[in-house]
Design a protein around this motif. Structure first.
Motif, short mmCIF file in Angstrom:
data_model
loop_
_atom_site.label_atom_id
_atom_site.label_comp_id
_atom_site.label_asym_id
_atom_site.label_seq_id
_atom_site.Cartn_x
_atom_site.Cartn_y
_atom_site.Cartn_z
N PRO A 50 0.82 -1.22 0.00
CA PRO A 50 0.00 0.00 0.00
C PRO A 50 0.85 1.26 0.00
O PRO A 50 1.96 1.29 0.53
CB PRO A 50 -0.80 -0.11 1.31
CG PRO A 50 -0.74 -1.55 1.69
CD PRO A 50 0.56 -2.08 1.18
N GLY A 71 -4.35 -1.99 3.49
CA GLY A 71 -3.47 -0.98 4.03
C GLY A 71 -3.88 -0.45 5.39
O GLY A 71 -3.09 0.24 6.04
N VAL A 96 -4.98 5.49 2.92
CA VAL A 96 -4.47 4.58 1.89
C VAL A 96 -4.79 5.15 0.51
O VAL A 96 -5.94 5.50 0.23
CB VAL A 96 -5.10 3.18 2.03
CG1 VAL A 96 -4.56 2.24 0.94
CG2 VAL A 96 -4.82 2.60 3.42
#
Length: 245
Positions: free
Chosen positions: A65, A128, A134
């Motif tokens: 991520p 993430g 994210v």
């Protein structure tokens, strides 16, 4: 997954684990003079069905991520699926198929940060950590400092958007937008891709809660859902007001 799993209930399944953001939510609360009202972002966090519960294919995810420093805007989408799905039985398989389709398109993982079904259940989309900013792959040119929320279904002309879905979208927006951002207002975002409606490097004034079509040449999120965005903005603002004390 990052974060801690906590036992909880959700409409789509009889038993789910909720990812809590813990200290991550707290970092969004700005210091204020004693006695001044403060937005308590953690109080707005909805129940979220984690990726483990819809059997996300973590081995297929291409990259780790990426994270942004803040969330300035939310983009609302629809997924163009049929609206006749069973919230309890069908949604996990639909999300897994969507994840694999997005990876095949080169988006590394499911593009949306969150997906909401017609029953109002919120699902973690891109990996993430739900409490972090994210970076998704949902809005060409405007993935930086934004969150993508997808309504599971097709909400084109003449379709009815279920109220539980609308309320869930508003709650995510109220929770994820940075303090100081008015859900009813506009924000300045800079395009990173000329394939959007704005040439790369152009500063655009967009609604803090926008539809996909505001930034990209598309019908998404459908006329019915797009027409509901003013209601979502007002509801998100009201939720924030209720969490300010």
């Amino acid at each position: 997954m990052r974060g801690r799993w906590v036992k909880g209930a959700a409409l789509a399944v009889s038993l789910v684990f909720l990812v809590t953001c813990g200290p991550a939510a707290g970092r969004h609360v700005r210091a204020a003079p004693r006695g001044a009202p403060v937005l308590h972002v953690a109080a707005l966090e909805p129940a979220v069905v984690g990726r483990r519960m819809w059997h996300a294919d973590e081995r297929a995810v291409k990259e780790k991520p990426e994270y942004d420093g803040t969330v300035k805007a939310v983009f609302v989408h629809h997924t163009d699926n049929p609206n006749t799905y069973d919230c309890r039985k069908d949604v996990p398989a639909m999300l897994l198929a969507m994840e694999r389709s997005h990876i095949a398109l080169g988006w590394d993982d499911l593009g949306y940060n969150f997906v909401v079904d017609r029953c109002g259940t919120v699902y973690e989309g891109r990996a993430g950590g739900i409490g972090r900013a994210v970076r998704g792959a949902h809005t060409e040119g405007f993935n930086v400092d934004t969150v993508g929320i997808a309504a599971l279904g097709n909400f084109g002309p003449g379709r009815k958007v279920p109220e539980p879905m609308l309320r869930a979208i508003a709650r995510i927006a109220a929770w994820k937008l940075a303090p100081g951002i008015d859900p009813r207002g506009k924000v300045r975002l800079v395009s990173t891709d000329s394939r959007s409606r704005f040439r790369k490097g152009t500063a655009a004034q967009l609604h803090a809660i926008s539809g996909h079509r505001d930034a990209y040449e598309t019908d998404c999120p459908g006329d019915a859902l797009y027409a509901a965005l003013p209601w979502i903005r007002r509801t998100a603002a009201s939720l924030r007001q209720g969490a300010t004390y």
